[in-house]
Design a protein around this motif. Structure first.
Motif, PDB file in Angstrom:
ATOM      1  N   GLU A 178       0.832  -1.190   0.000  1.00 35.70           N
ATOM      2  CA  GLU A 178       0.000   0.000   0.000  1.00 35.70           C
ATOM      3  C   GLU A 178       0.874   1.250   0.000  1.00 35.70           C
ATOM      4  O   GLU A 178       1.965   1.263   0.565  1.00 35.70           O
ATOM      5  CB  GLU A 178      -0.904   0.032   1.220  1.00 35.70           C
ATOM      6  N   ILE A 187       1.073   5.068   1.264  1.00 33.24           N
ATOM      7  CA  ILE A 187       0.478   5.867   2.336  1.00 33.24           C
ATOM      8  C   ILE A 187       0.825   7.341   2.156  1.00 33.24           C
ATOM      9  O   ILE A 187       1.842   7.688   1.543  1.00 33.24           O
ATOM     10  CB  ILE A 187       0.939   5.384   3.728  1.00 33.24           C
ATOM     11  N   CYS A 189      -3.691   6.239  -2.873  1.00 37.36           N
ATOM     12  CA  CYS A 189      -3.065   6.216  -1.541  1.00 37.36           C
ATOM     13  C   CYS A 189      -4.119   5.967  -0.466  1.00 37.36           C
ATOM     14  O   CYS A 189      -5.326   6.089  -0.705  1.00 37.36           O
ATOM     15  CB  CYS A 189      -2.386   7.552  -1.254  1.00 37.36           C
ATOM     16  N   ARG A 190      -3.647   5.662   0.704  1.00 33.24           N
ATOM     17  CA  ARG A 190      -4.499   5.689   1.892  1.00 33.24           C
ATOM     18  C   ARG A 190      -3.810   6.543   2.943  1.00 33.24           C
ATOM     19  O   ARG A 190      -2.579   6.702   2.927  1.00 33.24           O
ATOM     20  CB  ARG A 190      -4.781   4.291   2.435  1.00 33.24           C
ATOM     21  N   ALA A 203      -1.968   7.602   6.183  1.00 34.91           N
ATOM     22  CA  ALA A 203      -1.047   6.896   7.074  1.00 34.91           C
ATOM     23  C   ALA A 203      -1.552   6.943   8.507  1.00 34.91           C
ATOM     24  O   ALA A 203      -2.222   7.890   8.919  1.00 34.91           O
ATOM     25  CB  ALA A 203       0.338   7.525   6.997  1.00 34.91           C
ATOM     26  N   GLU A 241       3.482   5.462  11.171  1.00 34.93           N
ATOM     27  CA  GLU A 241       3.609   4.401  10.167  1.00 34.93           C
ATOM     28  C   GLU A 241       4.834   4.580   9.271  1.00 34.93           C
ATOM     29  O   GLU A 241       5.430   3.594   8.822  1.00 34.93           O
ATOM     30  CB  GLU A 241       2.343   4.327   9.316  1.00 34.93           C
TER      31      GLU A 241
END
Length: 474
Positions: A8, A10, A106-107, A109, A113
């Motif tokens: 992933e 972030i 993206c996601r 964070a 992280e």
């Protein structure tokens, strides 16, 4: 927070929220290369380590011009591809930029992280990861120096040396486990015992730095005690440089404790003003005095303030007199501007201090200072003395400043216990027939404890708790 997936990408704001000149948005993960190609407007060269471009970001409509910096793995903070976008520090622009990146895949964070990915990717060990927050939170020059040295691996280097010597000793012991008919000969037992003794000494030295670590991270807790109207609040105000506490000629003005912070050389000082030690307090004042005792018992340093204009020094309560120790108490004669130098010296003489309830040995060793909270006389010398007391807590560990935290100390205590048990089995004439398996087990437990400090173990829940204390964007 579970261990993150490195598949992933972030994103998070890496600068504090709010309006500023510049805001930094950090991105880490496999999509960074695609974003960089889109923003730079051309394919990235092979093995591109770092590229900086000034670009306009467009998402549906005009958004902002940014400075985009691309770090190709593994030459980045996390060890992954990283993209950092410096936009104008309008919170609305930063939020729009993050929303755009999330729309691209993206996601957001989680707290800590980025640093967790750096740890999991082998860029830093766990003690270095913790030092990131120590650097951010450092409140003094000495705390910052210690945090930066730990970030550069100072604690890890000390532990690596202990690990190396302990592994050599363990290898020698386990050689006899493979040959159960052989007993550990006296000469080898002596070699292992000497090695374990050295490792134990190094462990105890690191463990002894915990108190100094607390002082660096929290500031030296300095409690001001004395009789009502001795000038405790005035002293606090003078030292912090503004009217922090209410000052009145009426006794018992301070009924709760008042705290503020100042710098004493390279150290932060938490200066705590307390209720006066009145021998006949009212109900509310009595509760304040109880808090005074509590603060004095847990203080790193006590300033005992004496009113030099009084005929005699008011006697200290027996519990307070028992709490004061010479290394961590400074006797402060206040209102030096109201008396002659000769009278001031008489009031702080050993005989006068002894009449207040201190032992003859105590008063002969006590450090005394003449000050005037009103004029500022003697305050500089008192501040230097506070700095010297703080320096006295430092444990020498070579050229580097080592100051372990509570988590480190817990692991070091475990290692210390295991090493002491191993030494019990290794001592001559103690348990001469102790099987190598017992010694090996204790040495392995010590190694595991050292590994906990650097993160060389598998404990997902502990990692979750540790990194959750970090800032978003770190």
């Amino acid at each position: 927070m579970s261990v993150p997936s490195t598949t992933e990408t972030i994103v998070a704001l890496a600068t504090p929220a709010g309006t500023s000149a510049i805001a930094l948005v950090r991105v880490s993960g496999p999509l960074c290369a695609d974003f960089a190609r889109e923003m730079f407007g051309r394919p990235l060269p092979p093995r591109c380590a770092q590229r900086v471009r000034y670009r306009t970001i467009v998402s549906n409509d005009f958004l902002d011009t940014v400075l985009a910096t691309y770090f190709a793995a593994p030459a980045s903070y996390t060890g992954e591809d990283v993209l950092e976008l410096s936009c104008h520090g309008n919170p609305y622009i930063a939020r729009r930029l993050i929303d755009d990146l999330c729309a691209r895949g993206c996601r957001l964070a989680q707290p800590g992280e980025f640093t967790q990915r750096a740890f999991l990717g082998g860029k830093v060990d766990l003690s270095q990861a913790e030092a990131v927050m120590d650097v951010i939170r450092a409140r003094s020059d000495r705390a910052l120096a210690a945090a930066q040295q730990q970030l550069e691996g100072s604690l890890g280097r000390h532990l690596s040396r202990l690990n190396s010597e302990l592994l050599d000793a363990l290898a020698r012991v386990e050689a006899y486990i493979d040959f159960p008919d052989e007993d550990l000969p006296a000469e080898d037992r002596a070699l292992v015992r000497d090695a374990v003794t050295r490792v134990l000494s190094g462990t105890q030295q690191l463990l002894a730095t915990q108190r100094y670590g607390e002082i660096l991270r929290l500031g030296i807790r300095t409690v001001i005690v004395g009789a009502p109207n001795a000038g405790k609040s005035s002293l606090l105000n003078r030292m912090v440089g503004y009217e922090r506490a209410i000052v009145s000629a009426e006794p018992g003005t301070t009924r709760d404790f008042i705290e503020d912070t100042l710098m004493a050389g390279a150290h932060a000082v938490r200066l705590i003003d307390t209720a006066g030690l009145n021998r006949t307090p009212g109900d509310i004042e009595r509760k304040g005095i109880e808090k005074t005792f509590e603060r004095a018992r847990t203080a790193d340093l006590v300033l005992w303030v004496i009113d030099l204009s009084l005929p005699v020094i008011p006697p200290l309560p027996a519990d307070m007199a028992a709490t004061l120790t010479v290394p961590t108490t400074l006797v402060v004669g206040n209102k030096a501007d109201l008396v002659s130098p000769e009278r001031a010296r008489e009031m702080l003489a050993p005989g006068a201090l002894a009449e207040a309830g201190l032992s003859e040995r105590w008063v002969k060793q006590a450090q005394t200072f003449l000050v005037s909270a009103s004029t500022g006389e003697g305050i500089a010398a008192l501040t230097r003395a506070i700095e010297a007391v703080a320096d006295g807590f430092q444990v020498q560990t070579g050229d580097e400043i080592i100051a372990v935290n509570a988590r480190h100390a817990h692991a070091l205590e475990r290692a210390k216990t295991s090493l002491e048990t191993a030494l019990h089995f290794l001592r001559e004439n103690a348990v001469p027939s102790s099987p190598p398996e017992l010694i090996s087990s204790d040495l392995r437990e010590a190694l595991e404890a050292f590994g906990e400090i650097q993160g060389k173990f598998d404990n997902e829940r502990m990692l979750d708790r540790l990194f959750a204390t970090f800032c978003i964007g770190k």
